[in-house]
Design an enzyme around this catalytic site. Sequence first.
Site, PDB file in Angstrom:
ATOM      1  N   GLU A  12     -24.895  20.603 -28.091  1.00  0.00           N
ATOM      2  CA  GLU A  12     -24.903  21.929 -27.482  1.00  0.00           C
ATOM      3  C   GLU A  12     -24.017  21.950 -26.246  1.00  0.00           C
ATOM      4  O   GLU A  12     -23.943  20.941 -25.535  1.00  0.00           O
ATOM      5  CB  GLU A  12     -26.337  22.330 -27.120  1.00  0.00           C
ATOM      6  CG  GLU A  12     -27.256  22.487 -28.317  1.00  0.00           C
ATOM      7  CD  GLU A  12     -28.673  22.939 -27.939  1.00  0.00           C
ATOM      8  OE1 GLU A  12     -28.911  23.210 -26.739  1.00  0.00           O
ATOM      9  OE2 GLU A  12     -29.518  23.024 -28.837  1.00  0.00           O
ATOM     10  N   HIS A  29     -30.259  28.478 -28.590  1.00  0.00           N
ATOM     11  CA  HIS A  29     -31.268  27.818 -27.760  1.00  0.00           C
ATOM     12  C   HIS A  29     -31.933  28.815 -26.804  1.00  0.00           C
ATOM     13  O   HIS A  29     -31.873  28.682 -25.577  1.00  0.00           O
ATOM     14  CB  HIS A  29     -30.657  26.663 -26.971  1.00  0.00           C
ATOM     15  CG  HIS A  29     -31.662  25.610 -26.607  1.00  0.00           C
ATOM     16  ND1 HIS A  29     -31.365  24.278 -26.492  1.00  0.00           N
ATOM     17  CD2 HIS A  29     -32.990  25.693 -26.336  1.00  0.00           C
ATOM     18  CE1 HIS A  29     -32.439  23.591 -26.163  1.00  0.00           C
ATOM     19  NE2 HIS A  29     -33.453  24.442 -26.058  1.00  0.00           N
TER      20      HIS A  29
END
Length: 533
Positions: A263, A281
């Site tokens: 990420e 997220h």
Amino acid sequence: MTTTAPVVLIAEELAPSVLEVLGTEVEIRHVDGADRAALLPALADAAAVMIRSATRIDAEALAAAPNLRVVARAGIGLDNVDVAAATERGVMVVNAPTSNIVSAAEHAVALLLAAARHIPAADASLREGTWKRSKFTGVEVTEKTVGVIGLGRIGVLVAQRLAAFGVELIAYDPYIQPGRAAQLGVRLVSLEELLEESDFITIHLPKTPETLGLIGADELATTKRGVIIVNAARGGLVDEAALADALKTGQVGAAGIDVYATEPCTDSPLFGLPNTVVTPHLGASTTEAQDKAGAAVARSVRLALQGEFVPDAVNVQAGGVVAEDVRPGLPLAEKLGRVFTSVAGGLAQSVTVEVRGKLAEFDVSVLSLAVLRGVFADVVEEQVTYVNAPLLAEQRGLEITLTSDPESPTYRNYVRVCGAMSDGTQVTVAGTLFGKNQVPRLTEVDGFEIDLAASGYLLFFVYADRPGVVGTVGAALGEAGVNIAGAQVSRADEGGEALMAVTVDSPVGPELLDDIAGRIGARAARSADLTTL
């Protein structure tokens, strides 16, 4: 004589409630923490700095802050804080370990429902000017079997919310007692059973070497055809490429994914599929979660600046009111807790912490909390702190008892952790503090006497004592490119059972551990990572 109020530097936008909690006895200053050139000089006067995810507090930032006493992260993750460097400088690090659990649970449920009814794809289709009702036929959740992998705080919240849909709840979690699961209306099963029986699977585990890649191609092949999978826990628990393949074939009917192996993630094989719901997220991205996080760390900052014990401190030994003589026992107790969980391979029904020697001359109640931190470190998703450790134990039906005695026949300081398992067996680990630097060492593992530094990556094998085993283990590790830093064998009787403890320089995954166990016919093979303690 006037006194100067301590400076609290707020480096990112926080909830308005933060200022109320901090009160009027501090001086509030603001800076853009992402602007390094502005941050470093602003830290010069700061007694506390409050951040979120964009501000990096590393060794350079700490060196620029000679008066800094506490770093407060308004959230859970601490990837942007050098905790080790902060501890070395005596700077306390605090976070908000429970601020987002409700938001995360609700997001997992939202992903599950959205995936079941193809809501994002239907929304996109309608916005494009097409009306295709038949293309987006979904499935009901009611009367289906929902498998929850990981029955920690968030997993429990998800299970409680889904129970309202009239589902059958099953769960896989080796670290919760069946009785506690039954109280929640959940039936505990093995991972294999859960994969085979579930219509919906939702994952709520921490990311550890054991859980990384837990759901791969082989596991997906054993699920019901058309199963719906949700991962709002940690990226990498589900193999994204394998999941994409299973979604293409229809083995997996749909998936809701909020977390990714790397990420930020803008390129994944999951993004181009019509039967996925993907979000960046967002588990903690609610107004309420941010407000709770800000208020929680503001309370910790106030306590720290007042010199009080801070329950949510990640590195509690950096501050607080724990007696100086007891503080070296905190890392020892935490390491013993982690080794205990590793050796036990599951959660005990009860644990007794025995403290002997000079440590026992003081209030050592915090040592039982440190043991619990280690016990749950690799078990639950959230950060384990001195305030939530007892609650985690209560939720899982684990009873803990502390005994202390200033008399110690063998060591100046001695801590022993003894647990009773559900099958009637006992598991024990013990340790001491060695030398003037009070270095933690292991003195007993699973009833075998050893003398080993409680540090690094540790491997433990229990096997029938015979020639050649040490060589076999060494050869297997060598083939895998894993260097051995030290090894020790302990046995009670020649030809009986022996324990081999090995310290290695790099992590050993479950596959290699199982391979070595097979080669030597080990009754038990466990690993423990003490590098982060």
